[in-house]
Design an enzyme around this catalytic site. Structure first.
Site: not given
Ligand SMILES: Cc1cc2nc3c(=O)[nH]c(=O)nc-3n(C[C@H](O)[C@H](O)[C@H](O)COP(=O)(O)OP(=O)(O)OC[C@H]3O[C@@H](n4cnc5c(N)ncnc54)[C@H](O)[C@@H]3O)c2cc1C
Length: 376
Positions: A357, A158, A123, A239, A126
């Site tokens: 969150e 992933s 996918q 999921e 991100s």
């Molecule tokens: C094990 C794992 C597998 C993954 N696999 C995939 C994959 O295959 N493909 C893919 O595309 N992505 C994948 N992801 C990514 C995942 O979808 C993102 O990590 C997730 O959407 C959070 O985005 P970010 O890491 O950019 O954090 P951010 O969105 O930058 O968030 C940072 C912090 O701010 C908080 N925050 C953000 N917005 C808000 C809001 N509006 N209100 C309150 N708090 C907020 C969040 O909760 C977090 O604590 C994976 C992640 C993990 C951990």
């Protein structure tokens, strides 16, 4: 016998006698590179027995299974210690998206290899600047006479290192939701570089993916230009179907923690209280899950946001209890010590598939009717 019980005993009987491909274990939604061979062979067996892609329509090899049947299958697989499918993205995201939005040609060529395990999908959503706020995706697909040219970077992808195809979200228009389109990306195209990321537990399940001048054919577009947001959100939350079955592993972990603490003379009052609280959390998860499933709630719905928060916070609490039980052994043991691994893996749970969150925002707005979060 209710349908659920009849279905469960059918699966259980099959799982008892189904031969296990060498090295197969319950690796979760995505195989590590070391798990790919066994996971693929297992998917082939599931497909041959009619247990692959249960939720797909019958004319595509599925069983049109209800949410309750899918959840029961996930739980029986967890009890048997095997994955419920080879990987998540093909059967649960790409497959349903192609059925809803794909062309006849995309459906005819791409669906069956997902079902049989021939193709592993990833996918490509991100990005370094687009996670929770997925609508700010910056990877761009520019139309040319021969199709599209894609430039950008994805992260946390992933399974990308082993994937044959990617489901890509890219910008084809202006800012916001309306400027996004979805594409099918063969992962062996020139200009695609996959760089594995090493996790805290030593595994490399996810990757950075760089797309530099990648040429896509016109047929790579899913649906029509600008439909990317509908495609991206169509299957969000699938999921979470497995959240209830996580209870199986959690109860087992609590037994292991108690045994580890007892053998080290560390089963004191503090740890006993923690184990009891976590045990209550697991049963809260179990009964909330049963109710949501019995009501036929779709996995993207708010009830599953409650489940995601309960499940992941309990998972993390159990991870910490494991370290308390191990004491100094937890700091000096190998990373593959199951209780240490569980603690490390637990940290990803409140991030993947929508952070805690974001789940709380959904619950506040959609269930409690609280004011919407201010937009940045
Ligand atoms: C094990 C794992 C597998 C993954 N696999 C995939 C994959 O295959 N493909 C893919 O595309 N992505 C994948 N992801 C990514 C995942 O979808 C993102 O990590 C997730 O959407 C959070 O985005 P970010 O890491 O950019 O954090 P951010 O969105 O930058 O968030 C940072 C912090 O701010 C908080 N925050 C953000 N917005 C808000 C809001 N509006 N209100 C309150 N708090 C907020 C969040 O909760 C977090 O604590 C994976 C992640 C993990 C951990």
């Amino acid at each position: 016998m209710s349908t659920d019980l009849a279905f469960r005993s059918e699966i259980r009987e099959w799982l008892v006698q189904a031969p296990r491909p060498a090295g197969l274990h319950d690796y979760g939604p995505t195989p590590t590179p070391d798990d790919v061979q066994a996971g693929r062979a297992w998917q082939r067996q599931l497909a041959d027995a009619g247990y692959a892609c249960l939720h797909w329509p019958r004319d595509r090899g599925g069983r049109q299974a209800t949410v309750a049947e899918q959840a029961a299958f996930a739980e029986e697989c967890a009890l048997a210690g095997v994955p419920r499918q080879f990987h998540l993205v093909g059967p649960d995201l790409a497959g349903p998206v192609l059925m809803a939005y794909g062309s006849a040609d995309q459906r005819d060529t791409l669906l069956e290899p997902i079902r049989t395990g021939e193709h592993l999908w990833c996918q490509l959503f991100s990005e370094p600047g687009a996670g929770s706020d997925l609508a700010s995706v910056r990877t761009r697909a520019v139309p040319t006479d021969d199709g599209w040219v894609v430039d950008g970077q994805k992260v946390w992808t992933s399974g990308a290192a082993d994937a044959q195809y990617g489901l890509l979200l890219a910008r084809t228009g202006g800012p916001g939701h309306g400027g996004l389109s979805a594409f099918v990306v063969p992962m062996n195209l020139d200009g695609i570089t996959v760089r594995p990321l090493v996790q805290m537990n030593g595994e490399s399940k996810f990757n950075e993916v760089f797309l530099d001048g990648v040429l896509l054919s016109p047929e790579a577009l899913i649906g029509v230009e600008g439909q990317g947001w509908a495609v991206a959100t169509a299957t969000l939350g699938r999921e979470r179907l497995s959240l209830g079955s996580n209870a199986v592993g959690m109860l087992k972990a609590l037994e292991e923690i108690t045994a580890a603490a007892r053998s080290r003379g560390r089963l004191g009052d503090h740890l006993k209280a923690g184990v009891t609280d976590a045990w209550l959390g697991v049963w809260l998860l179990r009964s909330t899950w049963e109710r949501a499933v019995a009501e036929g709630t779709e996995p993207g719905g708010p009830a599953f946001s409650v489940l995601k928060v309960i499940s992941t916070t309990t998972y993390q609490a159990i991870g910490d209890l494991g370290m308390e039980a191990l004491g100094l052994d937890g700091l000096t043991s190998e990373l593959d010590e199951p209780l240490v691994d569980r603690m490390l893996v637990a940290h990803a749970q409140t991030i993947l598939g929508g952070t805690s969150e974001i789940q709380r925002n959904i619950l506040g707005e959609r269930i409690l009717g609280l004011p919407r979060e201010p937009k940045p």
